[in-house]
Structures are given as C-alpha cells and as structure tokens.
Scaffold this motif. Structure first.
Motif, short mmCIF file in Angstrom:
data_model
loop_
_atom_site.label_atom_id
_atom_site.label_comp_id
_atom_site.label_asym_id
_atom_site.label_seq_id
_atom_site.Cartn_x
_atom_site.Cartn_y
_atom_site.Cartn_z
N ASP A 16 0.73 -8.86 28.64
CA ASP A 16 0.25 -8.53 30.21
C ASP A 16 0.78 -6.84 30.23
OD1 ASP A 16 2.92 -8.80 30.02
OD2 ASP A 16 3.19 -9.79 31.88
N GLY A 17 1.51 -6.38 29.43
CA GLY A 17 2.04 -4.82 29.49
C GLY A 17 1.08 -3.98 28.77
N LEU A 18 0.04 -4.28 28.58
CA LEU A 18 -0.82 -3.39 27.68
C LEU A 18 -1.92 -2.54 28.59
CD1 LEU A 18 -1.83 -5.63 24.61
CD2 LEU A 18 -0.07 -3.71 24.80
N VAL A 19 -1.73 -2.75 29.83
CA VAL A 19 -2.68 -2.15 30.86
C VAL A 19 -1.99 -0.50 30.65
CG1 VAL A 19 -3.77 -1.58 33.05
CG2 VAL A 19 -3.06 -4.13 32.09
N ASN A 20 -0.66 -0.10 31.08
CA ASN A 20 -0.19 1.11 31.09
C ASN A 20 0.85 1.22 30.15
OD1 ASN A 20 -2.01 2.06 33.10
ND2 ASN A 20 -0.79 1.14 34.83
N ASN A 21 0.88 0.42 29.30
CA ASN A 21 2.09 0.13 28.18
C ASN A 21 3.35 0.27 28.83
OD1 ASN A 21 0.44 0.34 25.61
ND2 ASN A 21 0.04 2.36 26.21
N THR A 22 3.32 -0.51 30.04
CA THR A 22 4.41 -0.72 30.73
C THR A 22 4.71 -2.30 30.97
OG1 THR A 22 4.43 1.28 31.56
CG2 THR A 22 5.91 -0.24 32.80
N HIS A 23 5.80 -2.86 30.75
CA HIS A 23 5.87 -4.30 31.14
C HIS A 23 5.88 -4.61 32.70
CE1 HIS A 23 6.29 -5.89 26.99
NE2 HIS A 23 7.32 -4.88 26.70
N VAL A 24 5.04 -5.41 32.95
CA VAL A 24 5.17 -5.85 34.67
C VAL A 24 5.88 -7.32 34.74
CG1 VAL A 24 3.04 -4.74 34.76
CG2 VAL A 24 2.64 -6.99 33.78
N SER A 25 6.48 -7.74 33.67
CA SER A 25 7.13 -8.91 33.86
C SER A 25 8.39 -8.70 33.01
CB SER A 25 6.26 -10.06 33.39
OG SER A 25 6.03 -9.95 32.01
N HIS A 26 9.15 -9.98 33.41
CA HIS A 26 10.54 -10.02 32.63
C HIS A 26 10.22 -11.32 31.58
CE1 HIS A 26 12.83 -7.93 35.69
NE2 HIS A 26 11.72 -8.41 36.81
N ALA A 27 10.87 -11.24 30.53
CA ALA A 27 10.87 -11.88 29.41
C ALA A 27 12.37 -12.62 29.42
CB ALA A 27 10.29 -11.84 28.32
N ILE A 28 12.71 -13.90 29.84
CA ILE A 28 14.04 -14.27 29.54
C ILE A 28 13.99 -15.48 28.69
CG2 ILE A 28 15.78 -14.82 30.92
CD1 ILE A 28 14.82 -13.34 33.12
N ALA A 29 15.25 -15.73 27.85
CA ALA A 29 15.41 -16.49 26.78
C ALA A 29 16.07 -18.02 27.49
CB ALA A 29 16.39 -16.23 25.86
N LEU A 30 15.43 -19.05 27.52
CA LEU A 30 16.07 -20.30 28.17
C LEU A 30 17.09 -20.85 27.13
CD1 LEU A 30 12.95 -21.59 29.85
CD2 LEU A 30 14.66 -20.31 30.84
N GLU A 31 17.31 -20.26 25.90
CA GLU A 31 18.17 -20.91 24.95
C GLU A 31 18.10 -19.77 23.91
OE1 GLU A 31 16.73 -24.25 22.65
OE2 GLU A 31 14.49 -23.73 23.15
N ASP A 32 18.96 -19.85 23.01
CA ASP A 32 19.17 -18.93 22.03
C ASP A 32 17.83 -18.81 21.41
OD1 ASP A 32 21.65 -18.30 22.92
OD2 ASP A 32 22.54 -19.51 21.10
N SER A 33 17.37 -17.55 20.98
CA SER A 33 16.00 -17.68 20.28
C SER A 33 15.61 -16.57 19.64
CB SER A 33 14.87 -17.41 21.66
OG SER A 33 14.82 -18.43 22.88
N GLU A 34 14.93 -16.45 19.02
CA GLU A 34 14.50 -15.40 18.00
C GLU A 34 12.98 -15.01 17.88
OE1 GLU A 34 15.86 -13.82 13.30
OE2 GLU A 34 15.26 -16.04 13.87
N VAL A 35 12.55 -13.75 18.13
CA VAL A 35 11.26 -13.50 18.26
C VAL A 35 10.96 -12.38 17.05
CG1 VAL A 35 11.20 -13.65 20.71
CG2 VAL A 35 11.66 -11.55 19.59
N CYS A 36 9.90 -12.21 16.62
CA CYS A 36 9.43 -11.20 15.55
C CYS A 36 8.52 -10.05 16.56
CB CYS A 36 8.75 -11.62 14.44
SG CYS A 36 7.33 -12.58 14.57
N VAL A 37 8.87 -8.85 16.15
CA VAL A 37 8.41 -7.76 16.83
C VAL A 37 6.80 -7.29 16.10
CG1 VAL A 37 8.54 -5.21 17.53
CG2 VAL A 37 10.68 -6.97 17.29
N ILE A 38 5.93 -7.36 16.95
CA ILE A 38 4.51 -6.94 16.57
C ILE A 38 4.29 -5.45 17.29
CG2 ILE A 38 2.04 -7.24 16.52
CD1 ILE A 38 3.22 -10.32 16.76
N ARG A 39 4.38 -4.42 16.55
CA ARG A 39 4.22 -3.04 17.18
C ARG A 39 2.96 -2.91 17.21
NH1 ARG A 39 8.70 -0.55 18.28
NH2 ARG A 39 10.48 -1.05 17.33
N ILE A 40 2.41 -2.37 18.47
CA ILE A 40 1.07 -2.12 18.86
C ILE A 40 0.53 -0.86 18.00
CG2 ILE A 40 -0.52 -1.18 20.61
CD1 ILE A 40 0.80 -3.88 21.11
#
Lengths: 225, 225
Positions: A79-103
């Motif tokens: 949802d942040g790809l309109v102006n390359n600015t995030h419009v929401s918060h993303a918060i972990a509900l438990e210890d988590s791990e994500v991988c990064v996909i650079r645009i």
DNA sequence: CGATCAATTGAGCCGTCTCAATTTGGGTGG
DNA sequence: CCACCCAAATTGAGACGGCTCAATTGATCG
C-alpha cells in the motif's frame, strides 16, 4: 524453501534460484515493535518468514483501523507504492522475521525476467481482493457472521501453512480482533463465549479449538444460502 | 488528452505518444449494463473515459457488496489479476465509455518502457489504499460520518475533473450508497434530510448542493481532532 | 395519464455499544 | 516461591443507533 516462504512465486526452480539474490536481506522484528511506520519511505515490500504482523491505518485524529493480520508467506507494504511512502503501520504481534524485497532490485531483475512483474501484479491483486473481502464483511455481515468468517479465514490460512485448521493460537487481542472487524472488544468476547456455549468451539484465552467447522461455515454465510 | 483520461501516467509527452497504441480500443457501456461480470476472463483493465461505473462483489448466497464508484480517469478491473478471472461485476451507472488496456499489450510494451510497470504498480497500490480507506470508514465511523466522508470524497474527485466541488449529481441511488457504506437506504435518506435540515447541504433527488464544506469535514472526522 | 420505481418519513424493535464491576492470567520483584 | 500488580478478558445492565416494516409522496417513462 526460503524462497518459497519469502516470495511464493510458483515458478521454475532455476528461476527461483535467481530470486534468492532479491531476498537476501532479512529483518527480525520483536513482538510489539514496528517494521515500518506511516510516513516512512517505502523502498521495499516484505515477505513474512515467521511470526505474525498487523497493518493499521491511523487518521489525523489518531483513530486506528487494523486492515490486516499477516502470516508467514504473505506480503506487506504494497500500500506504500503510490508515492513511495508508507501510509500504514506494520507491527509484530509476536517475534517475527521478514525478508526484504527492494523495489529497485525487483525492477532491475524483472528487466531480464518478465514473469516477476506478472507475479508481483498477482500479489497486489490478491491484496486488493483481501481488502474487498473485508469490506464485504464489514458492510454486510452481522457481528457473529464476521467473527465466524474471521476464524474460518484464519483456520484456512494456517492450514495452508501446515498447521491444524482446528486448533490454533490467536496472536491478537480481543481489542485487535474487534477493531479489525468493526466491533468492540466486549462484543468479540461475548461472541466467543456464545460460540463456546453453543458447542461451535472451545476457547481458553487465545487458544481456539474449533469443534464444528460446518456450523461455523453456515453461520458465516460463506456457505451458499 | 485521450491518454490523460485513459491512463493518467504523468510521464513525458513523447512517451505518452507510445501509449496511444496501448489504448486504441474503446467500449461503450449503456447505463445499467455490465463491462464485465464475475467469472469473466480478465484480459484487460479499463480506464474510464466518460461516465460512472460501480464495482460489486457477489457471494455464493447472492449477497452484493459495492466496493467502488469509479469516475473518469480511474481504472477498474485490477482485482481480476490473481487468476486472470474477474471476481466482481462492473456496471455502468450512466452511459459510459472506457478504453481497454490489454494486459498482454502492456507486458509487451513495458519490456521497452520500464516506467510503465512502475506506473501500473502505483495505480494498483492506489486501489489498495482506496479499499483500505473504505474499510476504515466501515469499521470506525458512524453513519453520519460515513456519508459526510463519502460526499467529500466525491466532491474532491469531481473537482479534480474540473467540475464544481459544491454542486454535483449523484449517479447512484440511495440503495447503492447505503450498500457501499454499510447502511440501509432509509438511513441514507434520513441522513440527507438531516444534513439538509441542518444547513450543511441542499438535496433534491440526486442533485447535491454543498453549503457548508467545513462543517461536513469536521463531521466526517477527517478534519483533525 | 396511469404505472412503476425511487425516495421520504414514521413507529417500534433489536443488536451492538457504553460504562462498570469482576475475574483471570502472566510477569516481576521481594 | 509466593505475593502482588497490571493487562486482558469476561460478564452484566442500560442506552442508543441503525434496522425493519409499513405507509406515503414524488419522479420518470411508456
């Protein structure tokens, strides 16, 4: 297998290998902390490797609306790809791990690999549909139907990850469920109690044990009519 | 100018020229008829040239949920790119015309023109945000706030098209507004009457005349807090 | 000029919210 | 290890917003 989780493209094995480059970087997010905040620059989207996150909007008055609970294998940040600015918060509900996909990397790679952009389009379309389903739930279901549909949806997604569809642990509070479903936490709590009383499920704190899946389905309205 | 409406890319003029190829084909959709139906194969997305359309989901039991009202310059059909099958209906609220953007053509063209896919990503992200905003409205606003926000949103979009933000004609019925906002048609009607009584606007059938924009804003909750 | 559909308005009901009081469980420090 | 504390969840009572059902008026279109 890493690729499978991080960026489930469903493509040929050798192609997948090329993707490994794309998703080298990983981030650990401790429970309660944010992967990104509203206003942050969007340079990447994220594939969940492990854990659970929520995404939430926040308007000028501070009012919050949770728009999704994300499980391993799912993508967030699109949802942040309109102006390359995030419009929401993303918060972990438990210890988590994500991988990064650079645009940027993805654009580079997709020059030599057109299937990539098609797959990404598919993922974005999926996100649109997910949101539309939520709109349908909020707009035309009553509270008991919303909660039933929510539980079935969770059950289904956990099942696809290899977990039991019948027993699972809610990673979110009653308040978060209520916010997501447009209900108060009290209503959610009452509904859990009622479902339990009626023998649809057992619930002890956040541990859910679904006893009558079919009854839940017919209650949710998903089940024909 | 055609391009401007059909596929507002915001890119250099000579690049735009190349796009004209992409959007040669046009379709007229008479009022009340469908551009596509749930289940149809998705081979294209559509840019509205003139008119107004609605998109709606329909579940197994026939329950309908309108997910959007689309104006000239806006794109629809992007929810059908998961399995290349439309998951919603698109129906014209008045005689309308759209241009056809074939996915296949777009993929072809974007091979030589990477900015195209980035722009398309931006449009899909916009659609995600649109839907999230609707979720926020349905999930956390009360009826009067929803209708106020709806009117402000329409006003804003019409204004961007060069129309007056103060006076416009609703192309949709009370029932359609109600369905979209998760309310009954009676509630919508009552709210219009009340807004009128309170001097926020004048309404005569589907003609809206906004008298106090600022009051609408503060009512909608969009207006800080 | 009827016929039909859209919109308005009213009365009463029901579902969900609000406010408040307990209970439960988990985490922390003595 | 236990006592305490705080957050999360449960449960109840009452209020209220929006829905349902119904009647009426107002447009629109053969």
């Amino acid at each position: 297998m890493l690729s499978e989780l991080c960026f489930p493209l469903g493509m040929a094995r050798n192609d997948v290998a090329r993707l490994d480059e794309l998703i080298r970087e990983r981030i650990r997010i401790p429970k309660g902390s944010a992967l990104f905040h509203l206003g942050d620059k969007t340079e990447a989207v994220y594939g969940i490797r492990s854990g659970t996150l929520k995404t939430q909007l926040e308007d000028a008055s501070g009012q919050v609306q949770i728009t999704g609970f994300l499980l391993p294998g799912e993508i967030l940040g699109m949802d942040g790809l309109v102006n390359n600015t995030h419009v929401s918060h993303a918060i972990a509900l438990e210890d988590s791990e994500v991988c990064v996909i650079r645009i940027e990397d993805m654009d580079q790679l997709s020059l030599h690999f057109p299937a990539l952009q098609q797959q990404f389009r598919r993922l974005m379309s999926k996100e649109i549909n997910r949101s539309h389903q939520l709109v349908m739930s909020l707009g035309s279901l009553r509270s008991e139907q919303r909660l039933a549909a929510f539980l079935l949806n969770l059950s289904h997604r956990l099942s696809a990850l290899g977990y039991s569809p019948y027993e699972f642990v809610l990673r979110m509070s009653r308040e978060e469920i209520g916010n997501y479903l447009g209900l108060t936490l009290e209503t959610v709590s009452r509904l859990f109690s009622r479902f339990s009383r009626e023998g649809l499920l057992q619930i002890r704190q956040r541990e859910v044990h679904i006893l009558d899946m079919q009854a839940l389905r017919s209650l949710s309205g998903t089940d024909c009519g």
